[in-house]
Design a protein around this motif. Sequence first.
Motif, PDB file in Angstrom:
ATOM      1  N   GLU A 223       0.785  -1.417   0.061  1.00 45.59           N
ATOM      2  CA  GLU A 223       0.076  -0.003  -0.244  1.00 45.59           C
ATOM      3  C   GLU A 223       0.753   1.607  -0.190  1.00 45.59           C
ATOM      4  N   ARG A 235       3.593   0.556   3.339  1.00 46.23           N
ATOM      5  CA  ARG A 235       2.493  -0.739   4.386  1.00 46.23           C
ATOM      6  C   ARG A 235       2.800  -2.087   2.759  1.00 46.23           C
ATOM      7  N   SER A 237       3.146  -6.825   3.132  1.00 46.55           N
ATOM      8  CA  SER A 237       2.335  -7.521   3.543  1.00 46.55           C
ATOM      9  C   SER A 237       3.437  -8.853   2.600  1.00 46.55           C
ATOM     10  N   CYS A 245       0.918 -15.409   7.059  1.00 51.04           N
ATOM     11  CA  CYS A 245       1.566 -14.090   6.962  1.00 51.04           C
ATOM     12  C   CYS A 245       3.435 -14.124   7.798  1.00 51.04           C
ATOM     13  N   ASP A 248       4.628  -7.947   7.674  1.00 50.97           N
ATOM     14  CA  ASP A 248       3.248  -7.464   7.425  1.00 50.97           C
ATOM     15  C   ASP A 248       3.887  -6.473   8.156  1.00 50.97           C
ATOM     16  N   GLY A 266      -6.011   2.762   3.798  1.00 47.20           N
ATOM     17  CA  GLY A 266      -6.492   1.715   4.870  1.00 47.20           C
ATOM     18  C   GLY A 266      -5.520   3.339   6.015  1.00 47.20           C
ATOM     19  N   GLN A 345     -12.101  -6.097  -0.186  1.00 47.79           N
ATOM     20  CA  GLN A 345     -11.182  -4.991  -0.355  1.00 47.79           C
ATOM     21  C   GLN A 345     -13.339  -4.456  -0.245  1.00 47.79           C
ATOM     22  N   ARG A 349     -15.131  -1.402   5.364  1.00 44.82           N
ATOM     23  CA  ARG A 349     -14.036  -1.665   5.613  1.00 44.82           C
ATOM     24  C   ARG A 349     -12.873  -0.414   4.842  1.00 44.82           C
ATOM     25  N   HIS A 352      -7.765  -1.031   1.764  1.00 43.05           N
ATOM     26  CA  HIS A 352      -7.401  -2.533   1.583  1.00 43.05           C
ATOM     27  C   HIS A 352      -6.349  -3.294   2.859  1.00 43.05           C
ATOM     28  N   ASN A 353      -7.257  -4.625   2.665  1.00 40.96           N
ATOM     29  CA  ASN A 353      -6.213  -4.883   3.403  1.00 40.96           C
ATOM     30  C   ASN A 353      -4.916  -6.275   3.078  1.00 40.96           C
ATOM     31  N   THR A 355      -2.570  -8.194   3.589  1.00 40.00           N
ATOM     32  CA  THR A 355      -2.136  -9.145   3.467  1.00 40.00           C
ATOM     33  C   THR A 355      -3.540  -9.663   2.693  1.00 40.00           C
ATOM     34  N   GLU A 356      -4.771  -9.786   2.872  1.00 43.58           N
ATOM     35  CA  GLU A 356      -6.068 -10.396   2.232  1.00 43.58           C
ATOM     36  C   GLU A 356      -5.704 -10.378   0.434  1.00 43.58           C
TER      37      GLU A 356
END
Length: 819
Positions: A223, A235, A237, A245, A248, A266, A345, A349, A352-353, A355-356
């Motif tokens: 990210e 960020r 991951s 994981c 992260d 995020g 996504q 929320r 975005h995550n 890791t996901e």
Amino acid sequence: MDPTTSLKRKYVAPTAHKNGKRLLTVQEGNGTLECERPHRSPRISVLLDRLQEPITMNDLTELLHYAALGKAGGVKQPSWCRLLHQKRIAALNVVIVEGMTQSHFYKHYLALLHLRSNYTTRVTFMPYPDVASRIFSSEVPKSATLSPRHKESSQLHKALKHHPVIAKFGTQRRGLTAYVLSQEEMIKKNYPVKGMPGFEEFMCTNSADCVTDCSPMFGLDCEMCLTEKGNELARVSLVDNDGNCVMDELVKPPNQIINYLTRFSGITAAMLKPVKTTLRDVQVKLRDLLPSDAVLVGHSVNSDLLALKLIHPHVIDTSLLYRREFGQRFKLKVLAETVLRREIQTEERMGHNPTEDAVAALELAQYFIKTGPRQVVELHLEELWGYTIQEEPTDCEPEPEPEPEPAPSHRFADVLHTHGRKVSYIGKRSDIALNLCNQQWHNTDKEVLATFRSQASCPFLSVLPFSSFSDCLKRCTLHQQLQYERVCANLRDLCVVFAGPFPAGFSEGEVRRLFCCCGPVRKIKMMNATVRVHAKVEFELLEGAVLALTTLNGLSVQGQLIKVQRPVDESMLDVDLTLDALMCDSLNSSNLYTVKLNPRVAQRVHFPANINGHAFGSGSTAVDGFPPAKVNGTQHTTGKFKLSEEMVRETFSPFGTVDQVALHPKPGKHARHALIKFKSSEEKYAALSSTKDLWRENYLLCPSLTPPHLPSWVALTTAITTVDPDEDAAEDEERTHTVTSSEDQEMAPAIRKLDRRLWKLFRSLPDGTLSVVILPGHTSAHGHSPGLCLMEVKNGQQWKKAGRGESRPAGVDLLCHLK
């Protein structure tokens, strides 16, 4: 009354034979042992005649091919064994106990409780140096190389021939290397590439020059935030091949942030305020985490690598796997919802995550590789690409035949992969090119076992080399050949008896004629003392020595009583325990050994009231009507009283179904002994309970002790022995027993630990698994040491817990119950 008639009337009565039928369930201590195998469960067996010959590596691969593919896959039933209900085989598991030979197995026979109890099929194995590599690289019949899907429909609909996915990757399912971007593609798609302008300050990972289909994949997602210099990393991951994981990290951009892009990333100012991790820190950490053959997977992963300022040459981009027309790309969210049936996504929320997203990209790549491009297109054609296939009128001109695809591989591992079956190799790093998915390297048996048991699902074909025994052998200081000769000598000692004193002038031929009534004699050595004559008699089978001890000990020979006894040395300390274990061995559970006696000889030998301390028949040592008589030196011709398969079946069929009869006469001579295999162990015990009646018919009985495959081991070791035949026997005996017991004491705990680990592995296998344990033997300048192949189909209904937490087949303990 005719004795045969009385026998038949007695056998059909509800005596031992019928009582044996009630022993289908035997309760012993806290455990219950059940005999009956579930209906139509797979099982493996080897014909008695074929057990006399060792199997080769080709024979083993022939069995594995048939077990995996069957007749429907174009593979014939092996000629040397029978695998019933092959279609119910759930998996194949092969364990290679490195360094162990058949000699070691019988040397440590008592300690190997699991191997000798739970594997009901054993056969001598010719030494082979690289069993694992041969299993995977063995060639299967060409008819087995096409998957069922390809056989059903080899013609691709012409509407799909120009689909962007099919046009790029073809229709055949391939390994992951087929989808790794080439350097030209990476340059074209704006990936950072070493040596290209603009990437001089990028860090390179410690990557190998090439990867294989078994290389691990890692999902990556980053990210970014908008700074005064543009988009910069905020960020990162990283997930491993199983979706776990492994990294992260939040990263502090070096330049002033203009927009945190919270809606997508995020990330907020509060999140980055305490962070001190720099871009350099995550570059170093990624370089340390990634193995040299790692393949990075991501969705438009070029933007992630640019943000990381990282160069990695092996990349799979899911946005380029699931291609669209005119270079357009699907969003990761759309692919996850359509293919994985997973929502990512989501609007509720905040951002975005990563890791996901990394897990989703990884699973999309794994699904594409496992399913193949053709089926991916056919399954998701309407949902992703928005159109369906309609049949056209039959009067349309046919399309020209497409160009033939490359010939499929005939390697066993590749064929299983084509059929969608998982293949696994867990063991030490090896130079062999197995080209497997899920290949892992481990240095100890403990790690191998733990890794195998921790898998979420059992692979269809798994090969596990156990190296602890080999490592223990290497620590031994004495020459391996001396160890091997000692093991062979100990096994031969079980077939040896000493007899005497004989009258003066008693010849070797007379000793042979006397002792051959108990079984085939391998050799005799006359031992002439100052006054008396003794003889060392070596039988070919263990039963011969046992019967000689029970029938000839105390016999009067020309007015002189002879004594028959075993050798007295270190190798005989546990002889009773060894013979008891062999008698209860699952291989011998329904086998019976018999000798046809000359009536004149039968009148002069003792009735065997007990075998190794266990009474099986009724009567005293002197049978009524046949009092012991003296042997006056007359030569008895026993060859006229030959055995035939018809005679054996006729005599023993009243006790139950005679499954097989093995007669092995010497060239030019009639058979006098036979190995009888009944349908069940209860039928064998019914025959043993009537030993006295069969004795009246001149049959000498003994529970089977010699494993059926052992003669092939003896023949092989005899054929390749390197001992000089002119060497003095006493010197040879002394040389083979010079090995001290210190190495045995060191080896014993290692053997027991190995057996426990093999049992834990066997217990963890799913029902219906064909389990094969290979003791590969070895070849050296001193000769060859034959190996051993043990086989069993795991069945949860057949194996029950025994009293002390051990598990054994039901037939193993039935004899112990009858003692």
